[in-house]
Write a protein that holds these residues in place. Structure first.
Motif, PDB file in Angstrom:
ATOM      1  N   THR A 174      14.229  38.658  27.324  1.00 49.63           N
ATOM      2  CA  THR A 174      15.472  38.117  27.896  1.00 49.63           C
ATOM      3  C   THR A 174      16.374  37.550  26.791  1.00 49.63           C
ATOM      4  O   THR A 174      16.716  36.371  26.782  1.00 49.63           O
ATOM      5  CB  THR A 174      15.143  37.035  28.935  1.00 49.63           C
ATOM      6  N   VAL A 175      16.724  38.397  25.883  1.00 46.90           N
ATOM      7  CA  VAL A 175      17.569  38.016  24.738  1.00 46.90           C
ATOM      8  C   VAL A 175      18.997  38.468  25.058  1.00 46.90           C
ATOM      9  O   VAL A 175      19.250  39.669  25.201  1.00 46.90           O
ATOM     10  CB  VAL A 175      17.077  38.712  23.445  1.00 46.90           C
ATOM     11  N   ASP A 176      19.908  37.515  25.184  1.00 50.60           N
ATOM     12  CA  ASP A 176      21.261  37.840  25.661  1.00 50.60           C
ATOM     13  C   ASP A 176      21.909  38.992  24.905  1.00 50.60           C
ATOM     14  O   ASP A 176      22.484  39.897  25.502  1.00 50.60           O
ATOM     15  CB  ASP A 176      22.171  36.599  25.559  1.00 50.60           C
ATOM     16  N   GLU A 177      21.814  38.959  23.581  1.00 50.54           N
ATOM     17  CA  GLU A 177      22.514  39.967  22.776  1.00 50.54           C
ATOM     18  C   GLU A 177      22.034  41.394  23.058  1.00 50.54           C
ATOM     19  O   GLU A 177      22.717  42.352  22.722  1.00 50.54           O
ATOM     20  CB  GLU A 177      22.308  39.697  21.274  1.00 50.54           C
ATOM     21  N   THR A 178      20.830  41.519  23.626  1.00 50.76           N
ATOM     22  CA  THR A 178      20.272  42.873  23.776  1.00 50.76           C
ATOM     23  C   THR A 178      20.567  43.510  25.135  1.00 50.76           C
ATOM     24  O   THR A 178      20.231  44.676  25.343  1.00 50.76           O
ATOM     25  CB  THR A 178      18.735  42.847  23.585  1.00 50.76           C
ATOM     26  N   PHE A 179      21.193  42.762  26.043  1.00 51.70           N
ATOM     27  CA  PHE A 179      21.512  43.347  27.362  1.00 51.70           C
ATOM     28  C   PHE A 179      22.836  44.084  27.307  1.00 51.70           C
ATOM     29  O   PHE A 179      23.769  43.802  28.056  1.00 51.70           O
ATOM     30  CB  PHE A 179      21.506  42.272  28.449  1.00 51.70           C
ATOM     31  N   ALA A 180      22.898  45.016  26.391  1.00 53.88           N
ATOM     32  CA  ALA A 180      24.115  45.786  26.173  1.00 53.88           C
ATOM     33  C   ALA A 180      23.777  47.255  26.372  1.00 53.88           C
ATOM     34  O   ALA A 180      22.668  47.685  26.061  1.00 53.88           O
ATOM     35  CB  ALA A 180      24.607  45.549  24.749  1.00 53.88           C
ATOM     36  N   THR A 181      24.721  47.982  26.880  1.00 55.06           N
ATOM     37  CA  THR A 181      24.468  49.397  27.133  1.00 55.06           C
ATOM     38  C   THR A 181      25.639  50.225  26.617  1.00 55.06           C
ATOM     39  O   THR A 181      26.746  49.711  26.456  1.00 55.06           O
ATOM     40  CB  THR A 181      24.247  49.617  28.646  1.00 55.06           C
ATOM     41  N   LEU A 182      25.343  51.497  26.379  1.00 56.47           N
ATOM     42  CA  LEU A 182      26.389  52.398  25.905  1.00 56.47           C
ATOM     43  C   LEU A 182      27.045  53.049  27.117  1.00 56.47           C
ATOM     44  O   LEU A 182      26.371  53.709  27.897  1.00 56.47           O
ATOM     45  CB  LEU A 182      25.718  53.457  25.027  1.00 56.47           C
ATOM     46  N   ARG A 183      28.341  52.832  27.281  1.00 50.25           N
ATOM     47  CA  ARG A 183      29.043  53.460  28.410  1.00 50.25           C
ATOM     48  C   ARG A 183      29.342  54.919  28.071  1.00 50.25           C
ATOM     49  O   ARG A 183      29.370  55.297  26.891  1.00 50.25           O
ATOM     50  CB  ARG A 183      30.357  52.728  28.666  1.00 50.25           C
ATOM     51  N   PRO A 184      29.616  55.734  29.106  1.00 53.10           N
ATOM     52  CA  PRO A 184      29.905  57.154  28.841  1.00 53.10           C
ATOM     53  C   PRO A 184      31.055  57.347  27.846  1.00 53.10           C
ATOM     54  O   PRO A 184      31.062  58.316  27.091  1.00 53.10           O
ATOM     55  CB  PRO A 184      30.283  57.706  30.220  1.00 53.10           C
ATOM     56  N   ASP A 185      31.995  56.411  27.805  1.00 54.01           N
ATOM     57  CA  ASP A 185      33.118  56.582  26.864  1.00 54.01           C
ATOM     58  C   ASP A 185      32.782  56.070  25.459  1.00 54.01           C
ATOM     59  O   ASP A 185      33.654  56.001  24.591  1.00 54.01           O
ATOM     60  CB  ASP A 185      34.372  55.885  27.398  1.00 54.01           C
ATOM     61  N   VAL A 188      30.720  49.595  24.451  1.00 55.00           N
ATOM     62  CA  VAL A 188      29.561  48.771  24.818  1.00 55.00           C
ATOM     63  C   VAL A 188      29.877  47.977  26.077  1.00 55.00           C
ATOM     64  O   VAL A 188      30.950  47.377  26.191  1.00 55.00           O
ATOM     65  CB  VAL A 188      29.212  47.815  23.650  1.00 55.00           C
ATOM     66  N   GLY A 189      28.947  47.991  27.024  1.00 52.08           N
ATOM     67  CA  GLY A 189      29.134  47.225  28.258  1.00 52.08           C
ATOM     68  C   GLY A 189      27.898  46.418  28.584  1.00 52.08           C
ATOM     69  O   GLY A 189      26.868  46.507  27.904  1.00 52.08           O
ATOM     70  N   VAL A 190      28.003  45.624  29.648  1.00 52.53           N
ATOM     71  CA  VAL A 190      26.866  44.825  30.106  1.00 52.53           C
ATOM     72  C   VAL A 190      25.862  45.753  30.773  1.00 52.53           C
ATOM     73  O   VAL A 190      26.242  46.610  31.566  1.00 52.53           O
ATOM     74  CB  VAL A 190      27.316  43.784  31.150  1.00 52.53           C
ATOM     75  N   ARG A 191      24.613  45.577  30.482  1.00 48.38           N
ATOM     76  CA  ARG A 191      23.580  46.383  31.133  1.00 48.38           C
ATOM     77  C   ARG A 191      23.568  46.070  32.633  1.00 48.38           C
ATOM     78  O   ARG A 191      23.712  44.914  33.029  1.00 48.38           O
ATOM     79  CB  ARG A 191      22.234  46.032  30.513  1.00 48.38           C
ATOM     80  N   ASP A 192      23.386  47.110  33.436  1.00 46.66           N
ATOM     81  CA  ASP A 192      23.381  46.953  34.893  1.00 46.66           C
ATOM     82  C   ASP A 192      22.443  45.831  35.321  1.00 46.66           C
ATOM     83  O   ASP A 192      21.310  45.777  34.864  1.00 46.66           O
ATOM     84  CB  ASP A 192      22.867  48.242  35.564  1.00 46.66           C
ATOM     85  N   GLY A 193      22.935  44.989  36.207  1.00 48.04           N
ATOM     86  CA  GLY A 193      22.077  43.976  36.814  1.00 48.04           C
ATOM     87  C   GLY A 193      21.880  42.729  35.971  1.00 48.04           C
ATOM     88  O   GLY A 193      21.183  41.810  36.388  1.00 48.04           O
ATOM     89  N   ASN A 194      22.490  42.670  34.792  1.00 44.58           N
ATOM     90  CA  ASN A 194      22.268  41.503  33.931  1.00 44.58           C
ATOM     91  C   ASN A 194      22.760  40.236  34.637  1.00 44.58           C
ATOM     92  O   ASN A 194      23.883  40.182  35.130  1.00 44.58           O
ATOM     93  CB  ASN A 194      22.986  41.698  32.589  1.00 44.58           C
ATOM     94  N   VAL A 195      21.898  39.237  34.678  1.00 43.45           N
ATOM     95  CA  VAL A 195      22.179  38.010  35.439  1.00 43.45           C
ATOM     96  C   VAL A 195      22.958  37.026  34.555  1.00 43.45           C
ATOM     97  O   VAL A 195      22.422  36.492  33.595  1.00 43.45           O
ATOM     98  CB  VAL A 195      20.856  37.357  35.906  1.00 43.45           C
ATOM     99  N   GLY A 196      24.217  36.824  34.866  1.00 42.53           N
ATOM    100  CA  GLY A 196      25.012  35.799  34.207  1.00 42.53           C
ATOM    101  C   GLY A 196      25.155  35.940  32.711  1.00 42.53           C
ATOM    102  O   GLY A 196      24.838  35.003  31.970  1.00 42.53           O
ATOM    103  N   PRO A 197      25.628  37.100  32.218  1.00 44.26           N
ATOM    104  CA  PRO A 197      25.780  37.230  30.754  1.00 44.26           C
ATOM    105  C   PRO A 197      26.729  36.149  30.218  1.00 44.26           C
ATOM    106  O   PRO A 197      27.753  35.876  30.833  1.00 44.26           O
ATOM    107  CB  PRO A 197      26.386  38.628  30.576  1.00 44.26           C
ATOM    108  N   PRO A 198      26.371  35.513  29.094  1.00 41.59           N
ATOM    109  CA  PRO A 198      27.192  34.405  28.591  1.00 41.59           C
ATOM    110  C   PRO A 198      28.552  34.858  28.072  1.00 41.59           C
ATOM    111  O   PRO A 198      29.540  34.132  28.198  1.00 41.59           O
ATOM    112  CB  PRO A 198      26.350  33.804  27.468  1.00 41.59           C
ATOM    113  N   VAL A 199      28.569  36.035  27.455  1.00 39.13           N
ATOM    114  CA  VAL A 199      29.826  36.591  26.933  1.00 39.13           C
ATOM    115  C   VAL A 199      29.753  38.106  27.089  1.00 39.13           C
ATOM    116  O   VAL A 199      28.678  38.660  27.345  1.00 39.13           O
ATOM    117  CB  VAL A 199      30.035  36.274  25.423  1.00 39.13           C
TER     118      VAL A 199
END
Ligand SMILES: Cc1ncc(COP(=O)(O)O)c(C=O)c1O
Length: 458
Positions: A174-185, A188-199
């Motif tokens: 549960t490391v905030d910086e790692t809940f990132a995903t590559l969007r089709p375009d 970088v976006g928030v990984r699906d379902g991430n609970v309350g990303p700080p930024v």
């Protein structure tokens, strides 16, 4: 962790799957009245009815409640026994309550559990991790998540750079910086379902696909990435093995751009006594690990080289001794270090790994035979003592490709079917793992049950 549901296998008779699933759910509930009563009771005092919400991930209409676990077996409160190929999602890779561990824990528990003072076991554990993984200096945490968090902080502190880079489909706790995903375009976006990303994670993190070396080079070129944090092979979006030459290129590109390389061995430890790192001669700047090293007692660790250690501790402005952001009151406690010593010294030994690796081969072969026998276009990937089947014909080359094979409905049916026949596999995708106490009959049962499930689905 879970892969997204993207393209269900269209060949599958979904109505048949749904009716078989309903049958299995009924059978599960009918034979587990005590678990059901405890689940009902727990809803009154526990969020989601469980002590940690991700225990809701198990297949079945309600969680199983654990009575006992020994070696490679788990027993529930209704008296059912299971061959455990989940092994606490690697936390119990040493097997459940092996005798040397129980002895060490009992002795340590009777002689002081936590005192914020080092013990001889800590020195032993540091030496043993150095022997196995090749990095000389170690720190202990309470989880792999914390080991990763502190490794990232250290990397930012010594490089003075703000960002990290991860591979698409990663999971590092549960490391905030790692809940990132590559969007089709490509952004970088928030990984699906991430609970309350700080930024917005694009502020902290770059993401590339595992097989995209040109993308990796371009992302590192501006010199703003403190570290690449990577599993040596992805294991949390299905197992995705790196392409030949990947690790050499990763090491070269990180070195050339002054970026630290952090390898997370928490799951890939299944590849051998020194994890994938030792098995493949890798040379990370930092290595993180957790779960299995304490035999189930909470503990994580990170190791660094002499030079990096000197750079870190030489920074006058970075406070490693008090409230600088690296620490934890119970981190490095005496009990967890006694557990590491017993686990690595007497249970997950080099010899035990040799046996587990052989048995891991039998597990993977049996799974592949069940799949071939049923004629479904799936594949099996192996990582030492661990293997996994995925609902696609060829091994994926990266996390994005692997996510395309997610099929939650099918997966949950297969897990429940196995559970009802005495086999537990990891509730996140289709991963199975052996421990020193696992037998040939145990892994054969997994293959038989899978073949039976596929036979019913056909
Ligand atoms: C590769 C990897 N790193 C770190 C973690 C985090 O472990 P923990 O939840 O024990 O902190 C996990 C958990 O699944 C993992 O798979």
């Amino acid at each position: 962790m879970t892969a997204g549901v993207v393209e269900p296998d269209t060949e599958l008779d979904r109505r048949r799957l749904a009716s078989l699933h309903a049958r299995e759910s009924e059978a599960f509930a009918a034979s587990r009245p005590r678990s059901r009563a405890l689940a009902d009771r727990s809803r009154g005092s526990l969020l989601g009815g469980v002590p940690m919400t991700w225990m809701l991930r198990w297949a079945g209409p309600h969680p199983l409640f654990l009575a006992e676990a020994h070696g490679a077996r788990v027993a529930d409160v209704d008296g059912h026994e299971y061959v455990d190929l989940c092994l606490g999602d690697t936390g119990a890779m040493a097997g459940h309550s092996p005798e040397p561990l129980v002895r060490a824990i009992a002795a340590r528990a009777a002689a002081g559990i936590t005192a914020m003072l080092p013990t001889e076991d800590a020195a032993w554990a540091g030496e043993e991790l150095a022997r196995r993984f090749g990095l000389p200096l170690w720190q202990f945490t309470l989880s792999a998540t914390d080991a990763n968090r502190f490794a990232i902080r250290l990397a930012r502190a010594v490089t003075g750079r703000p960002k990290i880079l991860v591979f698409n489909g990663c999971y590092h706790g549960t490391v905030d910086e790692t809940f990132a995903t590559l969007r089709p375009d490509g952004t970088v976006g928030v990984r699906d379902g991430n609970v309350g990303p700080p930024v917005d994670p694009a502020l902290t993190t770059k993401v590339v696909e595992l097989d995209d070396l040109a993308g990796l080079e371009a992302a590192l070129a501006p010199g703003d990435v403190a570290c690449v944090l990577a599993e040596p092979a992805l294991t949390n979006i299905g197992i995705v093995l790196p392409q030949p030459g990947f690790h050499e290129a990763l090491r070269e590109l990180t070195r050339a751009s002054g970026t630290l390389l952090v390898l997370d061995e928490t799951h890939t430890f299944s590849a051998g006594p020194g994890g994938y790192t030792a098995a493949h001669g890798l040379r990370p700047d930092v290595l993180t690990i957790g779960k299995a090293i304490g035999g189930g007692v909470p503990v994580g660790a990170f190791g660094v080289g002499e030079e990096l250690a000197a750079r870190a501790l030489g920074q006058r402005e970075a406070d490693y001794e008090d409230v600088g952001g690296v620490g934890g009151t119970l981190a490095g406690n005496a009990l967890s270090l006694a557990a590491v010593r017993a686990t690595l010294g007497e249970v997950l030994t080099d010899d035990a790994f040799a046996r587990m690796t052989e048995l891991g081969g039998r597990l993977a072969d049996g799974t592949a035979q069940a799949i071939d026998g049923a004629g479904v276009p799936w594949h099996v990937t192996r990582l030492g003592a661990r293997s996994e089947y995925r609902f696609q014909p060829e091994p994926p080359r990266n996390g994005g490709e692997s996510a395309l094979a997610g099929d939650e409905e099918l997966e949950r049916f297969l897990h429940l079917y196995a559970l009802n026949r005495g086999v537990l596999i990891t509730p996140f995708h289709n991963m199975a793992l052996v421990c020193p106490a696992t037998t040939e009959a145990d892994v054969d049962l997994h293959a038989e049950v899978l073949a039976a499930a596929l036979g019913e689905l056909a």
